[in-house]
Design an enzyme around this catalytic site. Structure first.
Site, PDB file in Angstrom:
ATOM      1  N   LYS A   1       0.189   3.762  -2.653  1.00 28.11           N
ATOM      2  CA  LYS A   1      -0.752   4.866  -2.528  1.00 28.11           C
ATOM      3  C   LYS A   1       0.022   6.213  -2.364  1.00 28.11           C
ATOM      4  CE  LYS A   1      -4.650   2.357  -0.359  1.00 28.11           C
ATOM      5  NZ  LYS A   1      -4.055   0.917  -0.399  1.00 28.11           N
TER       6      LYS A   1
ATOM      7  N   LYS B   1       3.386   6.279   5.024  1.00 26.29           N
ATOM      8  CA  LYS B   1       2.457   5.223   4.518  1.00 26.29           C
ATOM      9  C   LYS B   1       2.996   3.964   4.752  1.00 26.29           C
ATOM     10  CE  LYS B   1      -1.395   3.933   2.987  1.00 26.29           C
ATOM     11  NZ  LYS B   1      -1.240   2.897   4.101  1.00 26.29           N
TER      12      LYS B   1
ATOM     13  N   SER C   1      -6.017   3.753   4.641  1.00 25.92           N
ATOM     14  CA  SER C   1      -5.482   2.930   3.544  1.00 25.92           C
ATOM     15  C   SER C   1      -6.666   2.283   2.825  1.00 25.92           C
ATOM     16  CB  SER C   1      -4.539   1.935   4.141  1.00 25.92           C
ATOM     17  OG  SER C   1      -3.732   1.598   2.893  1.00 25.92           O
TER      18      SER C   1
ATOM     19  N   SER D   1       0.749  -1.374  -0.070  1.00 25.18           N
ATOM     20  CA  SER D   1      -0.021   0.037   0.039  1.00 25.18           C
ATOM     21  C   SER D   1       0.818   1.160   0.005  1.00 25.18           C
ATOM     22  CB  SER D   1      -1.068   0.089   1.137  1.00 25.18           C
ATOM     23  OG  SER D   1      -2.244  -0.674   0.891  1.00 25.18           O
TER      24      SER D   1
END
Length: 434
Positions: free
Chosen positions: A64, A250, A125, A61
């Site tokens: 992102k 993140k 997320s 993730s």
């Protein structure tokens, strides 16, 4: 290059590599058990420490972050607006409500603003939210993926391959993986390139940190969709691994990528960015907790082992100070200055060993090193430079330290008249004679 230490030639390291796994043990250096790791100066992009940082590995993730960049770029360019609404597609609805995937549930046939989707993606997320944003920006996720890879190239990234907007493994996308990609494709990026993306994200769009720094926020408060979105970043305030100054960026977790994390923290104007790819525990197993523990060690390494140093004329080992002798001028001395000091971030043990010297322009001085009049105010008369500057590496588009700065005259010094010069010559002659 595996096993490279970029922080200091004085540091001694021992590295054991099994497959891609990194185990770094050295006095003053972080102890990292991971496939790859890096920490950079968040203000300049200087690489402070890196292990296997060029290896192309799964990022999950953290993908992102590129979606964040492209969304904010589209807003800045006026292509989309934060308050514009978007009716989610059937693909987004299905993936936003798929069991086992990180998400903020989105209702079928409902419209959401870009801002709502962005916050759901960054804080919780949300995978469905990321895909919705890709459709808003590019029309389809397939087209968005093309933009992701094009932007990576533009940012100077070298080891990357983006295949979707969310970071999911394509195999988990219920058969709805982006056009132009394969069902078994994965998002893969090197640790250094993730650091590059993080650096550009917070420099080009500093408002990124306003959202990524939130430990939690309510989604659609006052509606039947209200829920508290809790950040997956364990370093934020109120979290289990709270780290002072942490405000991004993140996390990522998939079976393919393991546990990954791009972190950043700021203290007293100093910022560091770290990336860790598949952090391992003592048994060599992927560990969610270890990605936070080891990221804290990487950030500690930056804050604790390095220091910002400002060097000016008073630090010069040759002709220290800001007064220079002048030959054949109406005045015998000249005040000089620099616009700003030489600013360096150095290992603490190197601080006292770093020297600067004043070097006057050889075309403007006598054999004895005196400046020759006339001299105009503001005229460059030499440079202040660092002796034996250290070898340093920077990410693409970083801001390498300048190891020299121009030295200029503070005032005009006219050439003395023939009478004055003759008188000085006679005085000097008799002084030497007696």
């Amino acid at each position: 290059m595996k096993g490279r230490k970029t922080a200091s030639a004085l540091l001694v390291s021992m590295v054991a590599v099994a497959g891609f796994q990194v185990e770094a043990f050295a006095a003053g250096e972080p102890e990292i058990h991971a496939d790859a790791a890096i920490v950079i100066d968040g203000n300049t992009g200087k690489i402070m420490y890196g292990e296997n940082e060029h290896e192309e590995l799964g990022i999950a993730s953290m993908t992102k972050m590129m979606t964040e960049y492209l969304v904010q770029e589209a807003v800045k360019e006026g292509k989309i607006k934060w308050d514009q609404s978007y009716k989610i597609s059937d693909k987004v609805y299905q993936l936003a409500n798929a069991p086992g995937l990180s998400n903020v549930p989105l209702k079928q046939g409902e419209s959401y603003t870009v801002k709502e989707l962005y916050e759901a993606m960054v804080i919780k997320s949300g995978n469905g939210a990321a895909i919705a944003l890709s459709e808003i920006v590019a029309g389809s996720e397939g087209e968005f993926v093309k933009q992701m890879n094009a932007k990576a190239k533009e940012l100077g990234m070298k080891h990357y391959h983006f295949v979707n907007s969310s970071g999911l493994s394509n195999v988990d996308m219920l058969g709805m993986y982006p056009e132009g990609t394969e069902p078994d494709d994965e998002n893969v990026v090197s640790a250094e390139d993730m650091a590059t993306l993080a650096y550009r994200l917070i420099h080009d769009y500093p408002e990124t940190l306003e959202t990524s720094g939130l430990s939690s926020k309510k989604f659609r408060p006052g509606t039947d969709e209200e829920l508290t979105m809790k950040s997956t970043n364990g370093l934020l305030k109120g979290k289990s691994f709270y780290y002072k100054g942490a405000d991004g960026l993140k996390t990522g977790t998939t079976p393919f990528a393991g546990t990954t994390f791009t972190a950043t923290a700021e203290r007293n104007g100093n910022r560091y960015i770290s990336v860790i790819l598949d952090a391992k525990d003592a048994n060599g197993q992927s560990s969610s907790a270890e990605r936070f523990i080891q990221s804290a060690e990487l950030l500690d390494y930056g804050f604790n082992e390095f220091e910002e140093v400002d060097l000016s004329l008073k630090d010069a080992t040759s002709a220290p100070g800001n007064i220079i002798k002048v030959y054949n001028g109406k005045e015998r001395e000249l005040g000089v200055s620099i616009k700003e000091p030489i600013a360096l971030t150095l290992p603490k043990e190197q601080k006292e060993k770093t020297e600067v010297e004043l070097v006057l322009d050889p075309d403007k001085v006598t054999d004895e090193g005196k400046l020759i009049a006339p001299i105009e105010k503001g005229e460059k008369v030499g440079v202040l430079k660092v002796k034996n500057p250290p070898e340093e590496e920077y990410i693409p588009d970083g801001e390498p330290a300048s190891y020299s700065v121009d030295v200029t005259a503070d005032e005009t010094v006219e050439k003395a008249s023939w009478v004055v010069r003759s008188a000085r010559g006679i005085k000097s002659f008799f002084k030497d004679l007696f």
